[in-house]
Design an enzyme around this catalytic site. Structure first.
Site, PDB file in Angstrom:
ATOM      1  N   GLN A  31       0.820  -1.204   0.000  1.00  0.00           N
ATOM      2  CA  GLN A  31       0.000   0.000   0.000  1.00  0.00           C
ATOM      3  C   GLN A  31       0.858   1.259   0.000  1.00  0.00           C
ATOM      4  O   GLN A  31       2.063   1.209   0.239  1.00  0.00           O
ATOM      5  CB  GLN A  31      -0.908   0.003   1.238  1.00  0.00           C
ATOM      6  CG  GLN A  31      -0.147  -0.130   2.546  1.00  0.00           C
ATOM      7  CD  GLN A  31      -0.953  -0.792   3.637  1.00  0.00           C
ATOM      8  OE1 GLN A  31      -2.174  -0.814   3.625  1.00  0.00           O
ATOM      9  NE2 GLN A  31      -0.266  -1.352   4.626  1.00  0.00           N
ATOM     10  N   HIS A  62      -8.952   2.624  19.693  1.00  0.00           N
ATOM     11  CA  HIS A  62      -8.161   1.561  20.305  1.00  0.00           C
ATOM     12  C   HIS A  62      -8.774   1.061  21.616  1.00  0.00           C
ATOM     13  O   HIS A  62      -8.708  -0.135  21.913  1.00  0.00           O
ATOM     14  CB  HIS A  62      -6.723   2.035  20.508  1.00  0.00           C
ATOM     15  CG  HIS A  62      -5.983   2.198  19.223  1.00  0.00           C
ATOM     16  ND1 HIS A  62      -5.266   3.338  18.905  1.00  0.00           N
ATOM     17  CD2 HIS A  62      -5.887   1.383  18.141  1.00  0.00           C
ATOM     18  CE1 HIS A  62      -4.744   3.201  17.699  1.00  0.00           C
ATOM     19  NE2 HIS A  62      -5.103   2.022  17.224  1.00  0.00           N
ATOM     20  N   ASP A  86       0.047  -0.182  14.121  1.00  0.00           N
ATOM     21  CA  ASP A  86       0.413   1.012  14.892  1.00  0.00           C
ATOM     22  C   ASP A  86       0.610   0.695  16.367  1.00  0.00           C
ATOM     23  O   ASP A  86       1.243   1.460  17.093  1.00  0.00           O
ATOM     24  CB  ASP A  86      -0.638   2.111  14.729  1.00  0.00           C
ATOM     25  CG  ASP A  86      -2.038   1.653  15.092  1.00  0.00           C
ATOM     26  OD1 ASP A  86      -2.263   1.309  16.265  1.00  0.00           O
ATOM     27  OD2 ASP A  86      -2.913   1.640  14.212  1.00  0.00           O
ATOM     28  N   GLY A 138      -2.486 -12.074   8.295  1.00  0.00           N
ATOM     29  CA  GLY A 138      -3.366 -12.424   9.396  1.00  0.00           C
ATOM     30  C   GLY A 138      -4.385 -13.477   9.030  1.00  0.00           C
ATOM     31  O   GLY A 138      -4.758 -14.310   9.862  1.00  0.00           O
ATOM     32  N   ASP A 155      -8.240  -5.635  13.768  1.00  0.00           N
ATOM     33  CA  ASP A 155      -7.975  -4.198  13.644  1.00  0.00           C
ATOM     34  C   ASP A 155      -7.488  -3.938  12.225  1.00  0.00           C
ATOM     35  O   ASP A 155      -6.324  -3.616  11.995  1.00  0.00           O
ATOM     36  CB  ASP A 155      -6.927  -3.787  14.687  1.00  0.00           C
ATOM     37  CG  ASP A 155      -6.640  -2.300  14.682  1.00  0.00           C
ATOM     38  OD1 ASP A 155      -7.291  -1.578  13.915  1.00  0.00           O
ATOM     39  OD2 ASP A 155      -5.746  -1.879  15.439  1.00  0.00           O
ATOM     40  N   SER A 156      -8.393  -4.088  11.271  1.00  0.00           N
ATOM     41  CA  SER A 156      -8.013  -4.014   9.859  1.00  0.00           C
ATOM     42  C   SER A 156      -8.279  -2.635   9.274  1.00  0.00           C
ATOM     43  O   SER A 156      -8.949  -1.799   9.880  1.00  0.00           O
ATOM     44  CB  SER A 156      -8.811  -5.054   9.062  1.00  0.00           C
ATOM     45  OG  SER A 156     -10.184  -4.716   9.082  1.00  0.00           O
ATOM     46  N   GLU A 158     -10.022  -0.510   5.990  1.00  0.00           N
ATOM     47  CA  GLU A 158     -11.312  -0.687   5.328  1.00  0.00           C
ATOM     48  C   GLU A 158     -11.192  -1.806   4.288  1.00  0.00           C
ATOM     49  O   GLU A 158     -10.084  -2.168   3.878  1.00  0.00           O
ATOM     50  CB  GLU A 158     -11.751   0.625   4.693  1.00  0.00           C
ATOM     51  CG  GLU A 158     -12.054   1.711   5.737  1.00  0.00           C
ATOM     52  CD  GLU A 158     -12.512   3.014   5.120  1.00  0.00           C
ATOM     53  OE1 GLU A 158     -13.526   3.018   4.409  1.00  0.00           O
ATOM     54  OE2 GLU A 158     -11.840   4.038   5.344  1.00  0.00           O
ATOM     55  N   PRO A 162      -5.492  -5.797   0.497  1.00  0.00           N
ATOM     56  CA  PRO A 162      -5.257  -7.014   1.268  1.00  0.00           C
ATOM     57  C   PRO A 162      -6.301  -7.281   2.342  1.00  0.00           C
ATOM     58  O   PRO A 162      -6.450  -8.412   2.804  1.00  0.00           O
ATOM     59  CB  PRO A 162      -3.880  -6.763   1.910  1.00  0.00           C
ATOM     60  CG  PRO A 162      -3.254  -5.670   1.116  1.00  0.00           C
ATOM     61  CD  PRO A 162      -4.377  -4.841   0.597  1.00  0.00           C
TER      62      PRO A 162
END
Length: 275
Positions: A31, A62, A86, A138, A155-156, A158, A162
């Site tokens: 990306q 989070h 992150d 993942g 925690d992907s 949008e 991938p």
């Protein structure tokens, strides 16, 4: 001359922020990655033109992707975070003393590397001895895991590139198999203003697999529309059955014991999406 970054969230709508500096930009194998310093939200991680997190409002997402599930599970010991390079979800997971191991599986190692450099308040717990960081797919990690995790947090990004396969029914079935008998999972499921069809599809897919399925919301200013949803699938424990007095006070800025139940109260138009 002023420099502004605009995320085009739909064909007809976007958000914009004034940029003070571009810290980093590159095309990773997966990306386009940018780290921007904005006047309003501090450092901002942008992937393929979409805001992933900012220093100012990151705590909302989070905290809400983690604590509702971790306070619903009576004794979460091993937790998996899929995506989330992150490090913010890992930081929140480690606030729970029962957690013995937290595994982060992020497909793009450049996200981890850049976050460690420019988002230290978010990524600071990735070096904790309880954390294992794996740079890998993942989806494939889930396929290989069986009865291994107490809680799984997706925690992907949008559903583009991938991340598309992280919103498919087969992935949720794999998560079910990777969870222990009392397992719980949560996935971020975008916003009800622009992605109602996605929310409806994910909720129905999860509902066909998990005995207990719940949708809840939070306000994240830099995400499309500001109203964000999360879908929880649980094998045994209902988040609405958790007693308020059993939720320990921890260091948070958004999540509270009272909000644990309140976040599951949905606006009527969101309720209608689930029918």
């Amino acid at each position: 001359m002023e420099l502004w970054f605009t995320e085009k969230q739909t064909e007809h709508f976007g958000i914009t922020a004034r940029v003070r500096k571009t810290h980093h930009t590159e095309e990773t194998p997966y990306q386009k990655l940018d780290m921007l310093e904005t006047a309003e939200f501090g450092n901002m991680l942008v992937l393929d033109g979409m805001v992933m997190t900012t220093e100012k409002d990151e705590f909302v997402y989070h905290e809400m992707v983690t604590h509702p599930a971790l306070f619903t599970h009576p004794h979460p010991r091993k937790v998996l975070v899929v995506g989330g390079g992150d490090g913010g979800a890992i930081r929140e997971v480690l606030k729970h003393p029962t957690v013995e191991k937290a595994v982060l599986v992020e497909i793009d190692g450049k996200v981890i590397e850049t976050s460690k450099k420019y988002l230290p308040t978010i990524s600071g717990k990735l070096e904790d001895p309880r954390v294992e960081v794996i740079v890998d797919d993942g989806f494939m990690h889930i396929v290989k895991a069986k009865n291994e995790y107490d809680v799984i947090l997706v925690d992907s990004t949008e559903p583009v590139g991938p991340a598309v396969k992280l919103f498919e029914r087969g992935f949720y079935q794999g998560i079910y198999d990777a969870l222990t008998d009392e397992g719980i999972f949560v996935a971020q499921t975008d916003n009800p203003w622009f992605k109602g069809d996605l929310i409806r599809k994910v909720f129905q897919d999860v509902k066909e697999i998990f005995p207990i399925t719940r949708l809840y919301t939070a306000n994240v200013p830099t995400y499309p529309s500001g109203l964000w949803t999360f879908t929880m699938g649980s094998k045994k424990h209902d988040p609405l059955g958790v007693k308020k007095e059993s939720i320990r006070e921890i260091a948070t800025k958004y999540y509270t014991p009272a909000l644990h139940h309140a976040c599951f109260v949905l606006p009527r138009f969101v309720e209608e999406l689930l029918k």
